[in-house]
Enzyme design. Structure first.
Site, PDB file in Angstrom:
ATOM      1  N   HIS A  92      11.226   1.168  -4.583  1.00  0.00           N
ATOM      2  CA  HIS A  92       9.796   0.942  -4.385  1.00  0.00           C
ATOM      3  C   HIS A  92       9.138   2.294  -4.108  1.00  0.00           C
ATOM      4  CE1 HIS A  92       6.337  -1.548  -3.663  1.00  0.00           C
ATOM      5  NE2 HIS A  92       6.177  -1.091  -2.435  1.00  0.00           N
TER       6      HIS A  92
ATOM      7  N   CYS B 204       2.376  -5.799  -2.758  1.00  0.00           N
ATOM      8  CA  CYS B 204       3.012  -4.804  -3.619  1.00  0.00           C
ATOM      9  C   CYS B 204       4.308  -5.314  -4.249  1.00  0.00           C
ATOM     10  CB  CYS B 204       3.287  -3.529  -2.823  1.00  0.00           C
ATOM     11  SG  CYS B 204       1.851  -2.948  -1.923  1.00  0.00           S
TER      12      CYS B 204
ATOM     13  N   HIS C 146       0.843   4.027  -7.058  1.00  0.00           N
ATOM     14  CA  HIS C 146       1.252   2.691  -6.616  1.00  0.00           C
ATOM     15  C   HIS C 146       0.205   1.665  -7.035  1.00  0.00           C
ATOM     16  CE1 HIS C 146       2.923  -0.548  -4.574  1.00  0.00           C
ATOM     17  NE2 HIS C 146       2.732  -0.215  -3.312  1.00  0.00           N
TER      18      HIS C 146
END
Length: 1884
Positions: free
Chosen positions: A1545, A1303, A1586
């Site tokens: 994030h 990620c 995401h």
């Protein structure tokens, strides 16, 4: 010569030729010319396995010798041994017998419709089609023909290219058809090899038709391995179950009379027309074969015949069956079967009639139940039945308690409203906001205010001064009330009803401010005074006198009576004639002493000194000297009062109790009312209701409230959340639950939820107040219409209200804490009528006043009845608003919702609460309405009067308008009609706005010249493909929550809803948007309204749409399970090869045998074999962030073959890359090579998983033996996406680095890109990340419990768009998404030279791992190391952090470099002399001087760059006292306080959001960020989900947009911020967008599974521009503007023509120049024919190394040997001369010099060159210096007619030169964009 000798010589010649060919280079072209031209050979024979050379010879003859042969009448033959044996040996074909006459075939015209029908059928193969009619008789057979090699080759190539046959021309070679894709070419050649056994030499270069001819001679006509396998796969994957190849062949034979060969041809044709999915039935399959047969027939030029209709009857021996006998036979068989069934049933002891018997019983029971249901519904009605359904669910409860965060957010919003001039004075709304902020005040909030107020730059204007002044006062207020309880204090304006009728007859109602009653304090006074209608009825003076007279006269004598009569008559005359006595007054009133009025005057109202004073007085607790109760008039009932029961049992006005109530109201109005630690239940608090206003007051007073709603939805919960965010005070809590007060189950469940312990899922509350205001209207229901709805309303307002109170009573655990119940009573006791059971429900509640005494719950519940008066604007009374003004004219009072809520909240004062504990309290809040007689008639009259007035005015208006039109024409009203202007779309695609240079200098005046711009990395372009389209459309949704008109147009275009049309449309020319489906025009103004709903529905986070993921439906996720079969299965049919493979796998558990009719094999799986059987499970991850539905790479211009070849993620990357380039103003990527070498353009983008669709194909589809392209492996590699970018767009040869950081990939990519540029390996780098969404990853993330369960979220009442909720109390896992994000980064120096827009400066990037552990996804804090800094006992900061100190050091170093450069140039003469001795005659002094001068200049530049790097860019590196983060900011003269935003994030997981907040907070704290200065936390994933690899790229794009706009987007899903995050004082969590006055820097943090932590910091480009001098900046601004215009045109053309992506078909250099370009780092492109290309001249060019300035300087130096001895050389850096300093210019330059330099193309270079010439002249004079600060104005540099510099000496300089013997000074000036050099020569 004898034949034997000829044969021997021929053999020898052939052998030698072959030996020569194998041993020597091929010279076939020359060889052909020899035998074709010199020898005029007419018969050419190739001996070999295939006609390779023959084919080449044929092409040569056709291309080169066709006209030549015609002129010489040559008839050439080109033959091949393997193909043309008959022609070579002159063997004639045997004569064929004459063919029998065949029936005539159908004509072409007749077959055309059939072909069309077949084509139509082929396009919809899966549609339900009626099966073809069965053959009525035999069909005429068509002569069979084996498959032709041409058809086989054509099909195999077309199938591999995924194109229809007609799209693959046979005239092209394979090499041309694959368009450069070597992998596909190899696949085709491999398939041909398998199919035909061997292939000729270089078959890829041979046209297909020629290749087919070569294969045909050796082709057997039967299908080979490849085609057989493909047909078998087609039958198994697309045909219905049981329909095998044998069935297909039989059908083709019986239907069309086709033999085996033609059957093969039809099946081959089907390979290029495969159905999209498996056909549903045998009929569909046959229809499909019909279509394919027609296609083949059309291709083969044959006509297909159908079965003969009379065929059945034409046979001589056709049998006839008797129908009666057939029926008897069938009946006998059924009887026998039934007997066998019964026999088996008896044997098995099974009752065959059991089911029927059970059915009869169930039917009887169902009938009884249905009768009961019918009875119940008949009695209660449908509305009642539906209404009582329970809706309560504790899972759907929403808790709001994060007041601490909303306080800071509201404060900032108000702050910026003041700064931007939106709030210019202190009005009631401002005061109200101040009260709410004070209610939430705590030390953290005060520090927050102090930071902003103390640092407020008041020099910016009056708004900043106002902000500072008000802020200081608010801070003082908050300090005063710290530790005090929050209070409800309403400072709203008091309003009254106002109804007007316009001239056009419109009835207009409004709430108008009351001038006489401006505050609630005055409102209470008004209520206490009552009105004319509320005065108690008293006798008049005359009546009192009459009673006295009668009483006395009864006891008086006769004489006394006469005397008394006389006195009485005189008194009456006096009273009636007196002007001082009002006869209507009572005696008591007439004799009373008047009291003073408590009504504040207008003068009192306006007497406040200033707005500041009003705010300053807020914390004060005012003591009330004269309570309002003392002003209540005698014999007058206040509008608001308390009643008590009289001895007669009636409720009557109680002055004492009313005084207590009114005094409490007055105190609440003046000093506020607190509800701290009160637990309250409120029902019926929907928007616009009294309950909503009560709720607002409760939470502003600090209460903990649970409110119910019967219309639970996202809209409703947002309403309550917004209310809490604005009014929720410290310690308050608001809980929203779904609740139906008409349901007994809900009543019980609600109370259970409130009182149950938290461990049992409850709240653990004990209620203090119950406000049950739930109700539904029943308008129009009289006693003859008491229906189901009336009964249900009665149940809500009475029955279940009592049940609610009873349930609370049952759960009350203590008698010392009774709950006060505010009963919603009504004065409407049938007064209005036609309201169902409303009146009865309200009257019945009054029985509770008696039951409080008679029952046993008095110690647990207290009763306070509130008779609610006429309240305007509520759902029940809004229709009566227009007559409220008329009602008030009678002397009564109607109320606004705020007023009534204030009245009711006044019943919660401690005094009233105490009264309720003693006895039930009846509060009359009716405003005197009960005193109006015949209210119904009066309201009807008011309404009728209004309607009549409106009708009259409307009629008059219409009549007047008609008259005006008759007199003045139809357009008479055109100037007065209201016109709504709807702006058209204006799609700008703007570059960042550039400020003026003067504004730039104010930002950071000390930065000029401080940095080495080659070591500063900037973002010049950025783009993305994501759930909200692109970066522009995503930003609109993120920052504003909606699309603009332009954004809606772009989204509609992206989603394929509209397209641009330019041409004829329905016979008329049209240019504009059209609907993609209907092809009808759409005006751009209408696009948003027309398509927005569909756009929003199919973009962003939403339910997974299977069509986007190859049919993946998480509700039916397919998996397979191994089972062992328990008995032999039925046989099935397949090819021999497949059958053998089954046998190979299952061994003796499998039987195979050949089917003689078709050659296929029968396979039977036997007991004990293992099979994998598919199964479907319900997967709960139903939601994801998906690319907008309809997104198509074709829209952008990506070619079809590319789309079919690559993984979908590659398409996202290609689109994002081309948009990023356009964002950088690059319309042709080859323009890069005008400025940099091909080796200096790199790609560092990466991914977490790469091509997951390709991986799925490799593993899942390949395992399932589904068709998968053979080169699928290459599309799965993570670096393949970058490869495609390079192959289709860039053609670069620079570094390619592919990060894989889960990620955190995108930020890691940025870090690698920065390092690549700073290391000098590249100057332009593509960075970013990308990842797709597929079911495999979704399932595994779910197994890790990383993602949120949609099923669970739905149970909690969440919609898909709410399911990603970073930072909230209820966050429960991240939401997957898909897409790509790309940035174009380059050195700042290059960006300035190219004139590309600079969107942001990448000030810092870093990655970090975490500590020892065992969990790969566990969050860590390793990235804290970017703030690593040793403090120890150090007291003073490093001087390196002071930009002035660094600038001073740099200046010294630059002086040293200039001195060194000058000395080196001076030394060149001597160096040239030494070199001449070394090299001898070959030595060229001019060349030597040019090259050495260039080397000196380059070395000087390097030293300057190193100096700037040392003191500007990298001063902090390796210094333990300066953290990398602090140093990166200090590079641009910023501090840790200047990071305005931290883009988190923020995945919406419990662990990450807490860990990341702790990390950022610790980072800020350690680096000494000021208290009260939190960073704005941006949590983008609430909107996008995401996307893993793309996450950091989207965040970085958002950060850049924040810098450009100053808007900080809020996390709109943050309904309640987690209490655990309150401890992180350096982070603010906004839930709505805030427009700031500018953000200087943004931090972006990203975390990935596998210990990946990453951070990047971007700085506003203004801080880069501050490094530039004026000339450089203004020149850059001009070039950016020009580039912006060019890009603007390109973008509009790209969208309207679908040409945004233009794939390159060749490199910018020819094949011959490839290596030369690679090997010359100075090779650059030039623009030729609108293309950037490398030419021979641009490679290893003589002019590419030595610069013009070096040439000029060398030329000047070369003349030194021939000139006089006085020499002066001076070097000046352009960046070191401050031409903005007017004092410096006037002191050192003459007016003529200044004028000349300022008018030059580059003033900075001109001034610097002139200054350098002055310095060089001074050195050449050789006179003593007057010091470093001496003026050089006396040395004047003028220009002659040719522009050449001339030296003019004046005054002291002239005298000094004369004394030194200098007659003249010649000077030469040269400069580039870095420095200026001057060489001066003195003549003596």
């Amino acid at each position: 010569m004898k034949p034997e000798i000829e044969q021997e010589l021929s053999h020898t010649l052939l052998t030698e030729l072959l030996a020569y060919q194998f041993a020597s280079p091929v010279r076939w072209i020359e060889t052909q010319d020899v035998f074709l031209k010199q020898h005029n050979t007419e018969r050419v024979i190739e001996i070999g396995p295939s006609p390779t050379l023959a084919g080449m010879a044929s092409r040569t003859i056709k291309a080169k010798y066709q006209s030549y042969d015609a002129a010489l009448s040559l008839q050439r033959q080109v033959l091949c041994y393997s193909k043309d044996a008959k022609e070579i040996y002159y063997t004639p074909d045997p004569a064929e017998p004459p063919a029998a006459e065949e029936p005539k075939a159908e004509t072409g015209k007749e077959s055309a419709p059939a072909a069309s029908a077949a084509a139509a059928a082929a396009t919809q193969p899966a549609a339900a089609v009626a099966p073809p009619p069965q053959s009525a008789g035999p069909v005429e057979s068509i002569p069979d023909e084996p498959v032709k090699a041409s058809l086989l080759i054509h099909v195999l190539v077309a199938q591999k290219l995924k194109k229809p046959l007609d799209a693959v021309p046979m005239s092209k070679a394979i090499k041309d058809l694959v368009n450069g894709k070597s992998t596909v070419q190899n696949e085709i050649l491999g398939d041909l090899g398998k199919e035909f056994g061997s292939t000729p030499e270089k078959p890829e270069e041979t046209p297909l038709e020629e290749l087919a001819e070569q294969f045909q001679d050796t082709f057997s006509g039967s299908l080979g391995k490849t085609s057989t396998s493909l047909i078998g796969r087609l039958m198994s994957s697309k045909m219905p179950g049981g329909f095998s190849i044998t069935n297909a062949r039989k059908y083709l034979e019986s239907r069309f009379g086709l033999g085996p060969g033609r059957q093969d041809s039809v099946l081959l044709t089907a390979l290029c027309n495969e159905p999209a999915s498996r056909l549903g039935s045998e009929g569909d399959a046959k229809s499909f074969l019909d279509t394919m047969a027609q296609k083949y027939a059309s291709h083969a030029g044959i006509s297909l015949s159908s079965p003969s209709a009379g065929g059945a009857s034409s046979g001589a021996g056709a049998a006839v069956v008797d129908s009666a006998a057939l029926d008897a036979l069938i009946a006998e068989n059924k009887k026998l079967a039934r007997q066998q069934l019964e026999t088996l049933a008896r044997y098995l002891q099974v009752d065959l009639t059991k089911g029927e018997k059970a059915f009869i019983k169930e039917k009887e029971a169902t009938t009884v139940l249905q009768q009961e249901l019918d009875l119940w519904e008949a009695e209660h009605g449908e509305f009642y039945a539906k209404g009582i359904k329970p809706v309560f669910s504790p899972l759907k409860s929403r808790t709001y308690d994060s007041y601490w965060n909303w306080a800071r957010q509201d404060l900032l919003s108000m702050w910026f409203d003041i700064l931007f001039g939106k709030l210019t004075s202190v009005d009631r709304e401002t005061i109200n906001q101040c009260i709410q902020i004070m209610n939430r005040a705590n030390p953290t909030l005060i520090k927050f205010m102090q930071y902003h107020v103390e640092l407020c730059p008041t020099y910016r204007g009056e708004t900043y001064k106002l902000g500072k002044r008000l802020g200081e006062q608010l801070i003082e207020n908050c300090k005063q009330i710290l530790g005090q309880s929050p209070v409800y204090k309403d400072v709203s304006r008091i309003t009254g009803p106002k109804t007007t009728v316009s001239a056009k007859g419109d009835i207009v109602y409004e709430e108008a401010n009351k001038e006489s009653v401006r505050k609630f304090e005055q409102y209470v006074f008004e209520m206490a005074q009552g009105g004319s209608m509320t005065k108690m009825k008293q006798s008049s003076i005359q009546e009192d006198l009459a009673r006295v007279y009668k009483a006395i006269s009864k006891q008086a004598s006769r004489d006394s009576k006469l005397e008394l009569q006389k006195v009485y008559d005189q008194l009456l005359k006096v009273v009636e004639g007196s002007t001082e006595i009002e006869t209507e007054q009572t005696t008591q009133d007439a004799l009373a002493i008047p009291t003073g009025s408590n009504t504040p005057t207008e003068e009192d109202e306006l007497s406040t000194a200033s707005d500041d004073d009003e705010i300053a007085s807020l914390p004060d607790k005012t003591s009330i000297a004269q309570p309002v109760s003392s002003t209540i008039p005698n014999k007058t009932i206040p509008f608001l009062h308390i009643q008590s029961k009289s001895e007669s049992g009636n409720w009557e006005y109680d002055r004492k109790l009313s005084s207590i109530y009114l005094d409490g109201l007055e105190s609440a109005a003046i000093n506020g009312l607190t509800f701290k630690d009160k637990y309250v239940l409120v029902t019926g608090a929907g928007a616009g209701s009294i309950g909503a206003e009560i709720l607002q007051g409760l939470i502003s007073g600090g209460a903990k409230v649970i409110v119910t709603t019967s219309r639970y939805s996202k809209k409703v919960t947002e309403y309550y959340q917004n209310m809490y965010a604005r009014y929720g005070a410290a310690g308050s809590t608001l809980i929203v639950v779904p609740f139906n007060q008409g349901s007994k189950q809900d009543v019980d469940a609600l109370v259970e939820y409130i009182y149950n312990d938290q461990k049992k899922g409850g709240l653990g509350w004990d209620l203090d107040v119950i406000i049950p205001f739930a109700a539904i209207p029943e308008n129009g229901n009289g006693i003859d219409n008491i229906d189901s709805k009336s009964e249900f309303a009665h149940r809500i307002m009475l029955t279940n209200l009592l049940r609610l109170l009873g349930a609370v009573k049952a759960r009350k655990t203590t008698d010392t804490r009774p709950a006060q119940c505010i009963l919603p009573l009504s004065p409407n006791h049938g007064t209005f009528g036609f309201d169902g059971l409303y009146s009865e429900s309200k009257i019945s509640l009054e029985t509770l006043f008696n039951r409080w005494y008679s029952e046993d719950w008095g110690t647990k519940l207290t009763i306070c009845g509130a008779i609610i008066g006429w309240t305007r604007g509520t759902g029940l009374m809004s229709a009566n608003n227009i007559i409220a003004e008329g009602i008030e004219k009678l002397g009564v009072r109607t109320f606004s919702q705020k007023e009534m809520a204030f009245n009711i909240l006044g019943l919660l004062t401690p005094e009233i609460v105490n009264l309720c504990q003693e006895e039930p309290v009846m509060a009359d809040l009716n405003g005197g309405l009960q005193f109006i007689d015949n209210l119904k008639e009066f309201t009807s009259k008011l309404r009728n009067d209004l309607t009549e007035t409106a009708d009259i005015r409307r009629a008059v208006s219409i009549e007047s308008a008609i008259e005006q039109k008759v007199v003045n024409g139809d357009n008479v009203d055109s100037n007065y009609n209201k016109v709504t202007v709807r702006p058209r779309a204006n799609m700008k695609f703007d570059f960042p706005t550039l400020k003026s240079y003067d504004e730039i200098k104010q930002i950071a005046p000390d930065l000029e010249g401080m940095l080495d711009l080659e070591n500063v990395v900037v973002v010049t372009g950025f783009a993305e493909v994501g759930p909200w389209g692109n970066a522009r459309t995503r930003w609109e949704m993120e920052s504003k929550g909606e699309f603009s008109l332009e954004g809606a147009i772009e989204m509609a275009w992206i989603m394929g809803m509209i397209k641009y049309h330019n041409g004829n449309l329905k016979g008329k020319p049209y240019s504009g948007w059209i609907d993609a489906k209907t092809q009808t025009p759409v005006d751009d103004k209408d696009i948003k309204a027309k398509y927005e709903e569909e756009i929003l529905e199919h973009s962003g986070i939403r339910l997974i749409e299977p069509e986007l993921f190859n049919g993946y439906d998480p509700k039916k996720k397919q998996m397979i399970q191994e089972v062992v079969i328990q008995h032999d299965l039925e046989p099935f049919e397949c090819s021999k090869e497949t059958a053998e493979q089954y046998k190979h796998e299952h061994g003796d558990k499998c039987e195979i045998s050949e089917i003689e009719e078709s050659g296929e094999y029968s396979v039977r799986i036997l007991k004990g074999a293992t099979l994998f059987i598919p199964k479907a499970l319900r997967f709960d991850r139903l939601v994801a962030g998906q690319i907008p539905t309809g997104w198509d790479a074709r829209t952008y211009g990506i070619p079809e073959d590319t789309i079919n070849q690559v993984d979908p993620i590659t398409l996202y990357v290609l689109v994002a890359t081309v948009e990023a380039l356009l964002s950088a103003g690059i319309t042709d990527p080859y323009e890069f090579y005008k400025y940099v070498h091909v080796s200096e353009v790199g790609n560092c983008s990466g991914s977490g998983m790469g091509g997951v669709s390709a991986l799925r194909g490799m593993f899942k589809d390949r395992y399932a033996d589904k068709p998968v392209q053979n080169d699928i492996l290459q599309e799965s590699f993570i670096n393949t996406m970058s490869a495609w970018v390079n192959m289709l767009l860039l053609s670069a040869s620079g570094p390619i680095k592919t990060p894989v950081g889960a990620c955190a990939t995108a930020v890691e990519s940025v870090d690698i890109g920065i390092e690549t540029i700073l290391s000098g390996k590249a100057k332009v780098v593509m960075v970013g990340g990308y990842d797709d969404f597929q079911e495999e990853g979704s399932y595994e993330f779910a197994n890790m419990n990383a993602t949120s369960s949609a099923i669970d979220e739905f149970k909690h009442g969440r919609t898909p768009k709410e399911m990603s909720r970073p930072t909230t109390t209820t966050r429960n896992g991240f939401m997957e998404a898909q897409g790509s994000g790309i940035q174009v980064i380059m050195s700042a120096d290059l960006a300035l030279k190219m004139g590309v827009p600079i969107h942001a400066v990448l000030a810092m990037s870093a990655t970090a791992t975490d500590k020892i552990g065992r969990s790969v996804p566990a969050p860590g804090k390793g990235i804290l190391t970017t703030a690593r800094e040793h403090h120890g006992n150090l007291k003073y900061p490093s001087p390196l952090l002071n930009v002035k100190y660094r600038k001073r050091q740099l200046s010294k170093r630059l002086d040293q470099i200039k001195s060194w450069e000058s000395s080196e140039l001076n030394y060149l003469q001597e160096e040239a002399h030494l070199a001449k001795e070394e090299f001898g005659e070959e030595f060229s002094e001019a060349e030597f001087l040019r090259e050495r001068t260039e080397e000196i200049y380059r070395e000087s530049k390097r030293q300057v760059a190193d100096a700037k790097k040392q003191w500007g860019n990298a001063f902090y590196k390796s210094d333990p006292r300066i953290a990398p983060l602090r140093g990166a900011l200090a590079t641009f003269n910023l501090t840790i306080d200047d990071i305005g935003v931290a883009s988190f994030h923020g995945t919406s997981t419990v662990a990450n959001d807490k860990n990341e907040s702790a990390t950022i907070d610790s980072m800020m704290k350690h680096l000494g960020r000021s208290e009260g200065n939190p960073v704005f936390g941006v949590f983008q994933k609430y909107l996008t989900g995401h996307p893993k690899g793309a996450a950091g790229a989207w965040m970085l794009n958002g950060a850049i947009q924040i810098l450009e706009s100053g808007i900080v987007p809020g996390n709109r899903n943050a309904d309640n911020v987690d209490k655990v995050l309150e401890q992180y004082e350096y982070v603010l969590y906004p839930s709505r967008s805030i427009q700031t006055d500018g953000i200087k820097a943004v931090s972006v943090t990203s975390f990935g599974f596998g210990q990946k932590g990453a951070q990047a910091v971007v700085v506003h480009p203004d801080y880069l521009y501050a490094v530039l001098d004026r000339s450089t900046y203004e020149d850059y601004a001009k070039r950016v503007t020009a580039r912006n215009k060019k890009t603007y045109r390109y973008m509009h053309n790209a969208i309207t023509r679908n040409t945004m992506f233009v794939a390159k078909d060749k490199a910018p250099y020819s094949d011959e120049l490839t290596m030369d370009v690679y090997l010359d780092p100075l090779a650059r492109v030039s623009k030729t024919k609108n293309e950037f290309v490398f030419t021979k001249k641009s490679v290893q060019s003589d002019k590419s190394y030595v610069s013009n300035i070096a040439n000029s300087t060398a030329k000047a130096l070369s003349s030194l040997n021939k000139s006089s001895k006085g020499v002066g050389v001076d070097v000046e850096l352009l960046s070191e001369l401050n031409i903005d300093n007017e004092t410096f210019l006037e002191r050192n330059f003459t007016p003529e010099e200044i004028k000349y330099c300022q008018n030059s193309a580059n003033p900075q270079a001109s001034f610097t060159g002139t200054w350098s010439a002055k310095e060089a002249t001074f050195k050449a004079l050789g006179v003593s210096s007057q010091g470093g600060g001496a003026s050089l104005k006396e040395i004047e540099i003028v220009r002659d007619g040719n522009g050449a510099p001339q030296v003019v000496l004046n005054d002291n300089a002239k005298a000094a030169a004369k004394a030194a013997g200098v007659k003249n000074v010649n000077v030469s000036i040269s400069h580039d964009d870095f420095q200026a050099t001057a060489v001066a020569l003195s003549e003596f």
